[in-house]
Design an enzyme around this catalytic site. Sequence first.
Site, PDB file in Angstrom:
ATOM      1  N   CYS A 129      32.554  36.003  32.191  1.00 36.91           N
ATOM      2  CA  CYS A 129      32.056  34.688  32.566  1.00 36.91           C
ATOM      3  C   CYS A 129      32.518  33.672  31.525  1.00 36.91           C
ATOM      4  CB  CYS A 129      30.526  34.708  32.633  1.00 36.91           C
ATOM      5  SG  CYS A 129      29.814  33.141  33.159  1.00 36.91           S
ATOM      6  N   GLU A 175      30.014  32.900  41.747  1.00 35.45           N
ATOM      7  CA  GLU A 175      29.773  31.446  41.684  1.00 35.45           C
ATOM      8  C   GLU A 175      28.465  31.055  42.367  1.00 35.45           C
ATOM      9  OE1 GLU A 175      32.856  31.615  39.405  1.00 35.45           O
ATOM     10  OE2 GLU A 175      31.493  29.913  39.588  1.00 35.45           O
ATOM     11  N   HIS A 223      25.734  31.543  40.030  1.00 35.78           N
ATOM     12  CA  HIS A 223      25.613  30.465  39.032  1.00 35.78           C
ATOM     13  C   HIS A 223      24.751  29.338  39.583  1.00 35.78           C
ATOM     14  CE1 HIS A 223      27.819  31.547  35.485  1.00 35.78           C
ATOM     15  NE2 HIS A 223      28.965  31.757  36.133  1.00 35.78           N
TER      16      HIS A 223
HETATM   17  O1  K2U Z   1      32.156  31.619  36.823  1.00 37.64           O
HETATM   18  C1  K2U Z   1      32.861  31.944  35.872  1.00 37.64           C
HETATM   19  O2  K2U Z   1      32.437  32.112  34.732  1.00 37.64           O
HETATM   20  C2  K2U Z   1      34.291  32.236  36.117  1.00 37.64           C
HETATM   21  C3  K2U Z   1      34.515  33.703  36.135  1.00 37.64           C
HETATM   22  C4  K2U Z   1      34.452  34.131  37.574  1.00 37.64           C
HETATM   23  C5  K2U Z   1      34.484  35.586  37.877  1.00 37.64           C
HETATM   24  C6  K2U Z   1      34.163  36.561  36.949  1.00 37.64           C
HETATM   25  C7  K2U Z   1      34.214  37.913  37.293  1.00 37.64           C
HETATM   26  C8  K2U Z   1      34.559  38.296  38.578  1.00 37.64           C
HETATM   27  C9  K2U Z   1      34.867  37.328  39.508  1.00 37.64           C
HETATM   28  C10 K2U Z   1      34.830  35.997  39.164  1.00 37.64           C
HETATM   29  C11 K2U Z   1      35.835  33.881  35.379  1.00 37.64           C
HETATM   30  O3  K2U Z   1      36.875  33.780  36.255  1.00 37.64           O
HETATM   31  S1  K2U Z   1      35.870  35.287  34.379  1.00 37.64           S
HETATM   32  C12 K2U Z   1      37.484  35.448  33.861  1.00 37.64           C
HETATM   33  C13 K2U Z   1      38.401  36.029  34.885  1.00 37.64           C
HETATM   34  C14 K2U Z   1      39.684  35.548  34.950  1.00 37.64           C
HETATM   35  C15 K2U Z   1      40.577  36.073  35.870  1.00 37.64           C
HETATM   36  C16 K2U Z   1      40.166  37.095  36.727  1.00 37.64           C
HETATM   37  C17 K2U Z   1      38.864  37.569  36.680  1.00 37.64           C
HETATM   38  C18 K2U Z   1      37.974  37.031  35.748  1.00 37.64           C
HETATM   39 NI    NI Z   2      30.509  32.909  35.379  1.00 34.28          NI
END
Ligand code: K2U
Ligand code: NI
Length: 191
Positions: free
Chosen positions: A118, A162, A165
């Site tokens: 995250c 998301e 969140h």
């Molecule tokens: O919401 C966030 O913090 C963004 C997250 C979203 C996410 C995390 C885990 C699994 C699916 C979505 C970030 O994208 S975490 C970093 C990342 C980057 C590329 C691919 C997967 C996760």
């Molecule tokens: Ni996140």
Amino acid sequence: MGKFRANYLITMKDIVRDGHKLLHQPTREVPLPLSEEDRETLICMMQFLKNSQDPKLSQQYKLRAGVGLSANQIGLDKRMFVAYFQDEQGLEHEYTLVNPRLVSHSVSMVFLPQGEGCLSVDRDIPGIVPRYERVRVKGYNLEGDEIELKLKGYASIVIQHELDHLDGIMFYERINREDPFRVPDNCRSLT
Ligand code: K2U
Ligand code: NI
């Protein structure tokens, strides 16, 4: 007036971190039609995701790669998020969702074998994060039209991360405390 106006470049200093109250409470619905300010904020958020996945820009601005970003992660109490990623088939997905709601979901569940991360959490938290394998989500896009998404697999996981969140839920809250790597029934790894 908000700071996320057209061409504002979101960087990691704009991202609020775990413990900030906005990440742990549900966000408020966004008035429709979208104000010019909310539209510009969403455009900035999507640009951040694209910049964060660009080798040069992410290095230049020290951005952590992200495939999704919710408004409360940049300190806004607004029920809206963006997502930008490629799925298992290499298909590109780009979503802007305002006031999204989970309409229905599968019984079967999946999880990412590498776990989840995250942008608002600066530490690794290992463990299985069970997610619905398929979801049906309704919401409004940048133009204010109602859209319905039917997603499965990786795309379904991103959207659920998301959506959580916006409901004030962090991914680690879904990891089993007693046994972080126990695989629940009806849940399979997304290899
Ligand atoms: O919401 C966030 O913090 C963004 C997250 C979203 C996410 C995390 C885990 C699994 C699916 C979505 C970030 O994208 S975490 C970093 C990342 C980057 C590329 C691919 C997967 C996760
Ligand atoms: Ni996140």
